[in-house]
Motif scaffolding. Structure first.
Motif, PDB file in Angstrom:
ATOM      1  N   UNK A 221      67.497   4.533-105.677  1.00 63.06           N
ATOM      2  CA  UNK A 221      66.269   3.756-105.569  1.00 63.06           C
ATOM      3  C   UNK A 221      66.426   2.687-104.502  1.00 63.06           C
ATOM      4  N   UNK A 222      65.312   2.133-104.065  1.00 58.73           N
ATOM      5  CA  UNK A 222      65.315   1.047-103.088  1.00 58.73           C
ATOM      6  C   UNK A 222      64.440  -0.080-103.615  1.00 58.73           C
ATOM      7  N   UNK A 223      64.728  -1.294-103.146  1.00 59.50           N
ATOM      8  CA  UNK A 223      63.907  -2.459-103.464  1.00 59.50           C
ATOM      9  C   UNK A 223      63.065  -2.792-102.245  1.00 59.50           C
ATOM     10  N   UNK A 224      61.766  -2.560-102.351  1.00 55.06           N
ATOM     11  CA  UNK A 224      60.848  -2.788-101.236  1.00 55.06           C
ATOM     12  C   UNK A 224      60.199  -4.160-101.360  1.00 55.06           C
ATOM     13  N   UNK A 225      60.059  -4.849-100.240  1.00 49.57           N
ATOM     14  CA  UNK A 225      59.522  -6.214-100.218  1.00 49.57           C
ATOM     15  C   UNK A 225      58.364  -6.279 -99.235  1.00 49.57           C
ATOM     16  N   UNK A 226      57.208  -6.699 -99.728  1.00 47.21           N
ATOM     17  CA  UNK A 226      56.056  -6.951 -98.873  1.00 47.21           C
ATOM     18  C   UNK A 226      55.869  -8.462 -98.779  1.00 47.21           C
ATOM     19  N   UNK A 227      56.016  -9.004 -97.575  1.00 47.08           N
ATOM     20  CA  UNK A 227      55.887 -10.442 -97.355  1.00 47.08           C
ATOM     21  C   UNK A 227      54.455 -10.765 -96.945  1.00 47.08           C
ATOM     22  N   UNK A 319      67.626  -2.839 -99.538  1.00 46.35           N
ATOM     23  CA  UNK A 319      66.410  -3.649 -99.602  1.00 46.35           C
ATOM     24  C   UNK A 319      65.605  -3.337 -98.343  1.00 46.35           C
ATOM     25  N   UNK A 320      64.333  -3.021 -98.521  1.00 47.88           N
ATOM     26  CA  UNK A 320      63.500  -2.542 -97.417  1.00 47.88           C
ATOM     27  C   UNK A 320      62.451  -3.595 -97.063  1.00 47.88           C
ATOM     28  N   UNK A 321      62.380  -3.944 -95.776  1.00 53.36           N
ATOM     29  CA  UNK A 321      61.373  -4.858 -95.247  1.00 53.36           C
ATOM     30  C   UNK A 321      60.558  -4.148 -94.166  1.00 53.36           C
ATOM     31  N   UNK A 322      59.401  -4.694 -93.879  1.00 52.94           N
ATOM     32  CA  UNK A 322      58.648  -4.260 -92.710  1.00 52.94           C
ATOM     33  C   UNK A 322      59.272  -4.859 -91.457  1.00 52.94           C
ATOM     34  N   UNK A 323      59.214  -4.124 -90.365  1.00 51.62           N
ATOM     35  CA  UNK A 323      59.695  -4.648 -89.088  1.00 51.62           C
ATOM     36  C   UNK A 323      58.577  -5.473 -88.456  1.00 51.62           C
ATOM     37  N   UNK A 324      58.652  -6.795 -88.631  1.00 53.33           N
ATOM     38  CA  UNK A 324      57.612  -7.704 -88.148  1.00 53.33           C
ATOM     39  C   UNK A 324      58.044  -8.481 -86.909  1.00 53.33           C
ATOM     40  N   UNK A 325      59.087  -8.012 -86.239  1.00 50.11           N
ATOM     41  CA  UNK A 325      59.565  -8.711 -85.055  1.00 50.11           C
ATOM     42  C   UNK A 325      58.512  -8.649 -83.945  1.00 50.11           C
ATOM     43  N   UNK A 326      58.198  -9.794 -83.388  1.00 56.06           N
ATOM     44  CA  UNK A 326      57.209  -9.862 -82.317  1.00 56.06           C
ATOM     45  C   UNK A 326      55.777  -9.961 -82.799  1.00 56.06           C
ATOM     46  N   UNK A 327      55.584  -9.937 -84.123  1.00 58.79           N
ATOM     47  CA  UNK A 327      54.220 -10.032 -84.651  1.00 58.79           C
ATOM     48  C   UNK A 327      53.691 -11.442 -84.445  1.00 58.79           C
TER      49      UNK A 327
END
Length: 454
Positions: A221-227, A319-327
């Motif tokens: 399983x993975x732990x997904x994080x929506x910021x 742990x999974x994050x969205x790639x928000x670099x440069x946003x």
């Protein structure tokens, strides 16, 4: 096979010195800084030959210039031994050398940094055309590194004996330790040389540890994080078969309100200062901004700690994050506070703090494509419609109403599973050439389709 990355983490050990001991600790720091300033001048004078040496070669090379011994009575700078009487050899070497654990040399680092910046200035690499040349500043803050047996002796974890300077001689004094963390209790952690941090406000030891996390045996399983800005972090634990094991919302509202209240006071004070026109001085409300930065720092640690606790509880692979670099944020309607709220969005701070904490436990953090994580319904029904009055609420094409951040966390978790298992080619969503969304835009339903019977 790739070598494991060395993880270095630092604990703060609070000290409770008596008034007399605090004076001694302060004198020790001052003596160390004076020695660093002295050595900066020597190293800069001979940088043409010292700059090309390795860390192990630098120590004896500088000592040959200024440290007298029975076998070496004549040195170029004999004033050091006279000025710094009985200066401990380990403190002297810490002032200009790299130790085996790669502690950056202070004096040599100061000189190296100045030489590099000065060469860039000479070559015309400047922020402004009329920029002034950099200066060699030897009077900067540094704290002495203490080496076991020579500079400190640890008596349990309640007391520490430190070699200090009383103005004329180096003596030992025993100081009480009043605050610890838990890294010294981990058997695989190796304690490195602490630094003595002492100023007018507080005294403590900055104790680094070389952490060697045990090899993990994670579950599937993975732990997904929506910021987000409405909810700081929305968490979903997603299994490889698409089952959502756990979900959780983190939003330290009290700390966010404290920060926003202070930022609001800045705009009020600015309007009273400027009136309808004018300019604010450079340090306007600097103390308030510093306080807000510290609150943001605390929020980042609170949220990241809870994320890691959940990942550890369910023994997640990653742990999974969205790639928000440069946003970059876009402004909202006129007179709305959306832009200010986006400036308080701690997406990078939370992600970095989480990675540091999770790496200490042997875990890894991965990033997935951020496009359409919240816009696509996790059940595959299509594009969701956000509620204009309550943006955190999403309506699916099927008419189902669902939390938009939680929907995004589900899809982030699905993309994380595909990235880990490398099974997103040919399964789930096809490429753009087929007229369907690209594979990187996978949703939770694509995990269901992968395990569904034919």
């Amino acid at each position: 096979m790739k070598a494991p990355t060395k993880v270095i983490r630092t604990d703060k050990w609070q000290l409770n010195p008596t008034p007399d001991q605090k004076v001694l600790l302060g004198e020790t720091v001052k003596a160390y800084r004076r020695a660093c300033q002295y050595l900066v001048g020597i190293i800069y004078t001979h940088w043409s030959e010292l700059g090309e040496l390795t860390a192990d070669q630098l120590t004896p090379a500088v000592e040959r210039l200024m440290h007298q011994t029975a076998k070496r009575p004549n040195v170029k700078y004999p004033q050091f031994n006279k000025t710094f009487y009985k200066f401990p050899s380990y403190l002297r070497r810490a002032a200009f050398a790299k130790r085996r654990l790669r502690r950056i040399a202070f004096s040599a680092g100061q000189v190296s940094s100045f030489v590099t910046r000065y060469r860039e200035w000479q070559s015309g690499n400047r922020k402004r055309r009329n920029a002034k040349p950099p200066r060699l500043n030897a009077d900067t803050g540094c704290y002495p590194a203490l080496y076991k047996g020579q500079c400190y002796k640890l008596h349990g974890y309640d007391q520490i004996e430190i070699k200090v300077f009383n103005g004329s001689d180096w003596i030992w004094t025993t100081v009480q330790i009043t605050g610890l963390r838990e890294r010294h209790l981990v058997a695989t952690n190796k304690m490195m040389s602490p630094s003595l941090v002492c100023n007018e406000r507080y005294c403590h030891l900055s104790v680094p540890f070389a952490c060697k996390p045990e090899k993990r045996k994670p579950k599937a399983n993975v732990t997904a994080v929506d910021l987000g800005i409405n909810t700081t972090a929305t968490i979903a634990v997603v299994a490889h078969d698409g089952t959502v094991i756990h979900r959780y919302f983190i939003h330290p509202g009290r700390d966010i309100d404290r920060r926003d209240k202070r930022l609001k006071s800045v705009s009020m004070r600015a309007s009273k200062t400027m009136g309808k026109g004018g300019k604010l001085h450079k340090e306007f409300c600097s103390l308030t901004y510093d306080k807000c930065r510290r609150i943001n720092h605390q929020i980042g640690h609170i949220v990241s700690k809870r994320i890691v606790e959940i990942a550890e509880q369910f023994n997640s692979e990653a742990i999974v994050f969205e790639n928000l670099k440069g946003w970059k944020p876009k402004g909202g309607r006129k007179r709305s506070n959306l832009r200010q709220r986006f400036h308080g969005w701690l997406k990078a701070k939370i992600r970095n703090f989480t990675e540091m904490k999770w790496a200490e436990l042997g875990g890894k953090v991965i990033e997935v494509v951020a496009a359409y994580t919240s816009k696509l319904a996790y059940d595959g029904s299509g594009t969701v419609k956000r509620n204009s009055k309550k943006y955190s609420l999403a309506t699916f094409p099927s008419g189902k109403r669902f939390n938009a951040d939680l929907n995004g966390a589900y899809n982030i978790g699905a993309r994380g599973v595909f990235k880990l298992t490398r099974r997103n080619d040919g399964e789930g969503r096809s490429s753009k050439s087929s007229g369907r969304p690209p594979r990187s835009w996978a949703c939770l339903c694509d995990l269901w389709a992968r395990v569904a019977p034919d």
